[in-house]
Design an enzyme around this catalytic site. Structure first.
Site, PDB file in Angstrom:
ATOM      1  CD  GLU A  91       3.072  14.775   6.456  1.00  0.00           C
ATOM      2  OE1 GLU A  91       3.154  14.140   5.325  1.00  0.00           O
ATOM      3  OE2 GLU A  91       3.289  14.477   7.844  1.00  0.00           O
ATOM      4  CD  GLU A 146      -0.646  13.775   9.954  1.00  0.00           C
ATOM      5  OE1 GLU A 146       0.330  12.843   9.754  1.00  0.00           O
ATOM      6  OE2 GLU A 146      -1.002  14.612   8.843  1.00  0.00           O
TER       7      GLU A 146
HETATM    8  C1  BGP Z   1       1.739  11.640   7.302  1.00  0.00           C
HETATM    9  C2  BGP Z   1       0.432  11.936   6.509  1.00  0.00           C
HETATM   10  C3  BGP Z   1      -0.628  11.108   6.994  1.00  0.00           C
HETATM   11  C4  BGP Z   1      -0.358   9.663   7.530  1.00  0.00           C
HETATM   12  C5  BGP Z   1       0.767   9.721   8.463  1.00  0.00           C
HETATM   13  C6  BGP Z   1       1.341   8.436   8.723  1.00  0.00           C
HETATM   14  O1  BGP Z   1       2.863  11.806   6.470  1.00  0.00           O
HETATM   15  O2  BGP Z   1       0.252  13.468   6.662  1.00  0.00           O
HETATM   16  O3  BGP Z   1      -1.312  11.166   5.604  1.00  0.00           O
HETATM   17  O4  BGP Z   1      -0.840   8.796   7.022  1.00  0.00           O
HETATM   18  O5  BGP Z   1       1.935  10.516   7.980  1.00  0.00           O
HETATM   19  O6  BGP Z   1       1.964   7.950   7.694  1.00  0.00           O
HETATM   20  P1  BGP Z   1       1.564   6.475   7.104  1.00  0.00           P
HETATM   21  O7  BGP Z   1       0.248   6.563   6.892  1.00  0.00           O
HETATM   22  O8  BGP Z   1       2.358   6.184   5.872  1.00  0.00           O
HETATM   23  O9  BGP Z   1       2.062   5.517   8.211  1.00  0.00           O
END
Ligand code: BGP
Length: 487
Positions: free
Chosen positions: A193, A385
């Site tokens: 990201e 993701e």
């Molecule tokens: C993205 C990241 C991850 C992750 C995911 C979910 O932004 O790359 O590392 O954790 O989001 O976010 P969160 O864990 O804050 O719910």
């Protein structure tokens, strides 16, 4: 005669799997010579709407370094993948994973970040994961080289990516990884990201909380420029060292829609969307897009570039483009009502439902963005993701009936399939957090994404036992049918 055909379904070699990050799963923060990372000095948040990584100062880092416990810093304990990796990978294999996306923690190999030689115990851990376990089950590794976890030593020494010196430190690390895993890791991503670097410390590793808004912006874009160069140089290294392996960019994609057909809203949404895609523009096309010249001029941002920087960017673009996809936003020329997102906020869309954390759920938007990105770049895409953070309940007979998660994933996969039918070249799908892990944004344990439930609470209490949720069996079926059986 022109007889058009189009793919009816996912390609045969489609890469189904899941994605994690070292600092959210591994734990073992002080074992085998590992150094602390930027992720492990950020306190857990007490307010879900407030990201505590925005509060990091040099003195809060000092306090964290003096604290040798994981009480306030859950990313130090993760879900103890470090000691459970065999069991966890076996469960991934049982679901039929073709690929597992994980990050190699830079600070396991280079504890402070500036050492000249790697820590062999750190490499040995990833050997066990990559060579012994993943290979055993024919799961291909997709390695993220930097997932919000820079060695904190580099922050203290040179303010992270604000310094050009960090490029050499990072590329020393990437060269070691490429040489060591030559022929064993087919896919890499450089920065997770990368666009969230405009939001600060967790991505840049640079402490800028005391700067004015202008100086913060100046510093963050400069830090990002250094990351662009480091990423291009890593691409150069990989192609020379391991020519069969491929390397991609990674964006937190947030498609935005105009709030109304008012041309002012449409134009504002286009500007907003360009700002999100700018990062991939640089990494995939190999140059800064023109619209950023205007942005930099209007915001008085002056980037320091070395004489060869533009040539480096042009010469070493990425092989493929990956992104995370959780939500979409709405843009209005006049300030709209704001909703939550993964660190970003945007306008509310009355047609969409929200997750428990206020993220707007938009499966159709995934098809829209896949088509837009394919049109814009004509490079293979990879959804690395996507998933639903939710409050799960373990029943007394140790089950988790997560129909809401199945419903979320089913709808997104269906839209992905539609995009493939539209002609988008899509390499794979790694759902976020196949095993419950520590939340990136809030450091909670109770925000769960997994197919696999981990018995641990927000305070770090629990047996760490793993349990299969209903979605585990559902995803197993999805993979087995190559995305055909979503019922
Ligand atoms: C993205 C990241 C991850 C992750 C995911 C979910 O932004 O790359 O590392 O954790 O989001 O976010 P969160 O864990 O804050 O719910």
């Amino acid at each position: 005669m022109y007889k058009p055909t189009y793919p009816k379904t996912f390609p045969k070699d489609f890469l189904w799997g899941g994605a994690t990050a070292a600092n959210q799963v591994e734990g073992a923060w002080n074992e085998a010579g590992k150094g602390l990372t930027t992720a492990e000095v950020v306190k857990k948040t007490t307010d879900r709407k407030h990201m505590s990584m925005d509060d990091v100062t040099i003195s809060s880092i000092q306090t964290a370094l003096d604290d040798q416990t994981d009480t306030m810093y859950p990313k130090r304990r993760g879900v103890d993948f470090y000691h459970h990796y065999k069991e966890d990978i076996k469960l991934f294999a049982e679901m039929g994973f073709k690929v597992y996306r994980f990050s190699i923690a830079w600070s396991r190999l280079f504890p402070k970040g500036d050492e000249l030689e790697p820590n062999s115990d750190g490499l040995a851990f990833y050997d066990r994961v990559v060579i012994d376990e993943l290979r055993r089950y024919h799961i291909q590794p997709l390695v993220t080289l930097s997932h919000y976890e820079m060695p904190i030593g580099l922050t203290l020494k040179q303010n992270g990516w604000a310094s050009r010196a960090t490029i050499a430190d990072f590329n020393r690390f990437t060269e070691v990884v490429f040489r060591h895993f030559k022929g064993r890791v087919p896919y890499y991503l450089t920065f997770n990201e990368i666009n969230t670097g405009t939001w600060g410390f967790h991505a840049t590793g640079a402490v800028d909380t005391e700067n004015s808004a202008h100086d913060q912006m100046q510093l963050r874009y400069q830090a990002l420029h250094h990351q662009f160069i480091a990423s291009a140089l890593a691409t150069k290294q990989l192609h020379a060292i391991d020519p069969d392996a491929k390397i991609g960019s990674m964006l937190a994609r947030m498609q935005t829609y105009p709030a109304t057909p008012n041309p002012a809203d449409v134009q504002a949404a286009q500007v907003e969307d360009d700002k999100n895609l700018f990062f991939t523009d640089v990494q995939a096309r190999g140059e800064y897009p023109e619209f950023m010249n205007r942005f930099f001029a209007e915001n008085d941002i002056q980037l320091q570039m070395a004489p060869d920087d533009q040539k480096i960017l042009a010469k070493y673009p990425v092989d493929f483009i990956s992104f995370s996809y959780y939500m979409t936003t709405v843009t209005q020329a006049d300030a709209p009502e704001q909703v939550n997102g993964n660190m970003a906020t945007g306008g509310r869309n009355p047609y969409l439902e929200e997750s428990d954390w206020g993220w707007q759920i938009d499966p159709v938007g995934l098809r829209v963005t896949l088509n837009e990105m394919w049109d814009r770049y004509r490079k293979p895409l990879f959804v690395v993701e996507n998933g639903l953070g939710a409050l799960d309940q373990l029943t007394t007979d140790q089950q988790v009936h997560d129909t809401y998660r199945i419903d979320y994933l089913r709808k997104h996969i269906a839209q992905m399939k539609a995009a493939v039918q539209d002609g988008v070249q899509l390499m794979g799908y790694t759902m976020w957090g196949p095993i419950d892990l520590i939340s990136f944004s809030t450091s909670e344990m109770s925000k769960r994404y997994g197919f696999i439930y981990v018995d641990q609470d927000d305070a770090g209490k629990g047996s760490l036992k793993r349990y299969k949720k209903d979605s585990f069996y559902w995803y197993q079926k999805v993979i087995k049918s190559n995305g055909e059986d979503l019922a």
